[in-house]
Structures are given as C-alpha cells and as structure tokens.
Design a protein around this motif. Structure first.
Motif, PDB file in Angstrom:
ATOM      1  N   CYS A   1       0.846  -1.189   0.000  1.00 25.14           N
ATOM      2  CA  CYS A   1       0.000   0.000   0.000  1.00 25.14           C
ATOM      3  C   CYS A   1       0.883   1.241   0.000  1.00 25.14           C
ATOM      4  N   TYR A   2       0.306   2.311  -0.474  1.00 27.81           N
ATOM      5  CA  TYR A   2       1.050   3.560  -0.584  1.00 27.81           C
ATOM      6  C   TYR A   2       0.197   4.702  -0.039  1.00 27.81           C
ATOM      7  N   VAL A   3       0.864   5.796   0.300  1.00 25.70           N
ATOM      8  CA  VAL A   3       0.184   6.982   0.790  1.00 25.70           C
ATOM      9  C   VAL A   3      -0.360   7.730  -0.425  1.00 25.70           C
ATOM     10  N   GLN A   4      -1.681   7.832  -0.502  1.00 26.43           N
ATOM     11  CA  GLN A   4      -2.326   8.490  -1.639  1.00 26.43           C
ATOM     12  C   GLN A   4      -2.478   9.993  -1.401  1.00 26.43           C
ATOM     13  N   ALA A   5      -2.725  10.390  -0.160  1.00 25.13           N
ATOM     14  CA  ALA A   5      -2.942  11.799   0.144  1.00 25.13           C
ATOM     15  C   ALA A   5      -2.469  12.100   1.562  1.00 25.13           C
ATOM     16  N   VAL A   6      -2.013  13.339   1.743  1.00 27.97           N
ATOM     17  CA  VAL A   6      -1.602  13.830   3.059  1.00 27.97           C
ATOM     18  C   VAL A   6      -2.242  15.197   3.250  1.00 27.97           C
ATOM     19  N   ASP A   7      -2.940  15.383   4.373  1.00 31.23           N
ATOM     20  CA  ASP A   7      -3.564  16.670   4.670  1.00 31.23           C
ATOM     21  C   ASP A   7      -2.485  17.685   5.027  1.00 31.23           C
ATOM     22  N   PRO A   8      -2.417  18.801   4.295  1.00 28.93           N
ATOM     23  CA  PRO A   8      -1.429  19.837   4.635  1.00 28.93           C
ATOM     24  C   PRO A   8      -1.649  20.340   6.061  1.00 28.93           C
ATOM     25  N   GLY A   9      -0.607  20.376   6.822  1.00 28.18           N
ATOM     26  CA  GLY A   9      -0.690  20.839   8.205  1.00 28.18           C
ATOM     27  C   GLY A   9      -1.228  19.818   9.181  1.00 28.18           C
ATOM     28  N   GLY A  10      -1.614  18.628   8.701  1.00 24.55           N
ATOM     29  CA  GLY A  10      -2.117  17.578   9.576  1.00 24.55           C
ATOM     30  C   GLY A  10      -0.985  16.834  10.268  1.00 24.55           C
ATOM     31  N   PRO A  11      -1.323  15.923  11.171  1.00 20.17           N
ATOM     32  CA  PRO A  11      -0.302  15.180  11.914  1.00 20.17           C
ATOM     33  C   PRO A  11       0.693  14.432  11.025  1.00 20.17           C
ATOM     34  N   ALA A  12       0.212  13.793   9.961  1.00 24.66           N
ATOM     35  CA  ALA A  12       1.123  13.047   9.089  1.00 24.66           C
ATOM     36  C   ALA A  12       2.078  13.987   8.362  1.00 24.66           C
ATOM     37  N   SER A  13       1.557  15.114   7.888  1.00 22.55           N
ATOM     38  CA  SER A  13       2.395  16.091   7.202  1.00 22.55           C
ATOM     39  C   SER A  13       3.476  16.628   8.131  1.00 22.55           C
ATOM     40  N   ILE A  14       3.093  16.951   9.347  1.00 23.02           N
ATOM     41  CA  ILE A  14       4.052  17.458  10.335  1.00 23.02           C
ATOM     42  C   ILE A  14       5.123  16.413  10.631  1.00 23.02           C
ATOM     43  N   ALA A  15       4.740  15.137  10.609  1.00 21.16           N
ATOM     44  CA  ALA A  15       5.689  14.048  10.878  1.00 21.16           C
ATOM     45  C   ALA A  15       6.570  13.720   9.667  1.00 21.16           C
ATOM     46  N   GLY A  16       6.250  14.306   8.506  1.00 20.31           N
ATOM     47  CA  GLY A  16       7.093  14.084   7.332  1.00 20.31           C
ATOM     48  C   GLY A  16       6.597  13.037   6.357  1.00 20.31           C
ATOM     49  N   VAL A  17       5.383  12.533   6.551  1.00 18.50           N
ATOM     50  CA  VAL A  17       4.821  11.550   5.621  1.00 18.50           C
ATOM     51  C   VAL A  17       4.526  12.256   4.298  1.00 18.50           C
ATOM     52  N   LYS A  18       4.852  11.570   3.182  1.00 20.41           N
ATOM     53  CA  LYS A  18       4.661  12.152   1.852  1.00 20.41           C
ATOM     54  C   LYS A  18       3.872  11.196   0.969  1.00 20.41           C
ATOM     55  N   ILE A  19       3.154  11.780  -0.001  1.00 24.07           N
ATOM     56  CA  ILE A  19       2.437  10.929  -0.944  1.00 24.07           C
ATOM     57  C   ILE A  19       3.437  10.065  -1.695  1.00 24.07           C
ATOM     58  N   ARG A  20       2.967   8.905  -2.137  1.00 17.24           N
ATOM     59  CA  ARG A  20       3.724   7.936  -2.912  1.00 17.24           C
ATOM     60  C   ARG A  20       4.693   7.091  -2.089  1.00 17.24           C
ATOM     61  N   GLN A  21       4.778   7.310  -0.773  1.00 24.21           N
ATOM     62  CA  GLN A  21       5.600   6.440   0.064  1.00 24.21           C
ATOM     63  C   GLN A  21       4.820   5.149   0.310  1.00 24.21           C
ATOM     64  N   PHE A  22       5.540   4.043   0.425  1.00 20.99           N
ATOM     65  CA  PHE A  22       4.924   2.761   0.741  1.00 20.99           C
ATOM     66  C   PHE A  22       4.853   2.593   2.254  1.00 20.99           C
ATOM     67  N   VAL A  23       3.763   1.996   2.742  1.00 24.98           N
ATOM     68  CA  VAL A  23       3.599   1.760   4.175  1.00 24.98           C
ATOM     69  C   VAL A  23       4.245   0.421   4.511  1.00 24.98           C
ATOM     70  N   LYS A  24       5.322   0.480   5.300  1.00 22.65           N
ATOM     71  CA  LYS A  24       6.031  -0.739   5.686  1.00 22.65           C
ATOM     72  C   LYS A  24       5.434  -1.341   6.946  1.00 22.65           C
ATOM     73  N   SER A  25       5.191  -0.511   7.956  1.00 28.86           N
ATOM     74  CA  SER A  25       4.623  -1.028   9.195  1.00 28.86           C
ATOM     75  C   SER A  25       3.861   0.065   9.939  1.00 28.86           C
ATOM     76  N   ILE A  26       2.916  -0.383  10.751  1.00 31.40           N
ATOM     77  CA  ILE A  26       2.138   0.488  11.639  1.00 31.40           C
ATOM     78  C   ILE A  26       2.236  -0.117  13.033  1.00 31.40           C
ATOM     79  N   ASN A  27       2.785   0.645  13.965  1.00 30.08           N
ATOM     80  CA  ASN A  27       2.942   0.184  15.355  1.00 30.08           C
ATOM     81  C   ASN A  27       3.583  -1.202  15.428  1.00 30.08           C
ATOM     82  N   GLY A  28       4.570  -1.445  14.598  1.00 31.35           N
ATOM     83  CA  GLY A  28       5.313  -2.698  14.619  1.00 31.35           C
ATOM     84  C   GLY A  28       4.715  -3.834  13.810  1.00 31.35           C
ATOM     85  N   LEU A  29       3.496  -3.667  13.302  1.00 29.55           N
ATOM     86  CA  LEU A  29       2.865  -4.701  12.478  1.00 29.55           C
ATOM     87  C   LEU A  29       3.332  -4.541  11.036  1.00 29.55           C
TER      88      LEU A  29
END
Length: 81
Positions: A17-45
């Motif tokens: 899976c990949y990041v399709q959208a990031v809300d500008p100024g939202g938590p993910a954007s502030i953390a550096g998440v960018k569109i088109r990145q692949f999701v490797k893990s969430i909370n260790g899963l």
C-alpha cells in the motif's frame, strides 16, 4: 499523534500500500509523511503486503499515537498515481 479528525493521511493499494494523500498541516504532514511512500509497518505490524482496508482497521483499533514506517519508491513509475 492523531488529532480530532484523524492522522491526516490516506492509504490505498492491495499490498504494498502507498500513501495516496496527506492533509497539509495535519499530523502526518508534520511528521514528514509524503504521498507515494509505501507503508512498511504500523505500530510494529508488518503491513507491506496487507490490503489498505486491513491497514485502516489496524490504525483505528490502535492508540492515537502511531509509529508508521514508510519506504521511498526507487522508481516513481512503480507507484500508482
């Protein structure tokens, strides 16, 4: 850390899976998440081969604080637009 609306990103795909959208100024954007990145893990899963619906269920069932590992695509042609 999620806010009142959520975490500020949208994941799509059947695995990987990949990041399709990031809300500008939202938590993910502030953390550096960018569109088109692949999701490797969430909370260790390991999420690399999960469908986006499974990832979503894991996110909403977990704590408000997420640890998200992402991978940058080596070739932009590999990521859906």
């Amino acid at each position: 850390m999620g806010d009142d609306v959520g975490w500020g990103f949208v994941v799509r795909g059947k695995g990987p899976c990949y990041v399709q959208a990031v809300d500008p100024g939202g938590p993910a954007s502030i953390a550096g998440v960018k569109i088109r990145q692949f999701v490797k893990s969430i909370n260790g899963l390991d999420c690399l081969y999960l469908h986006y619906r499974s990832i979503y269920k894991h996110i909403v069932a977990g704590p408000r604080a997420l640890i998200v590992e992402v991978l940058e695509p080596l070739d932009d042609s590999l990521v859906p637009t």
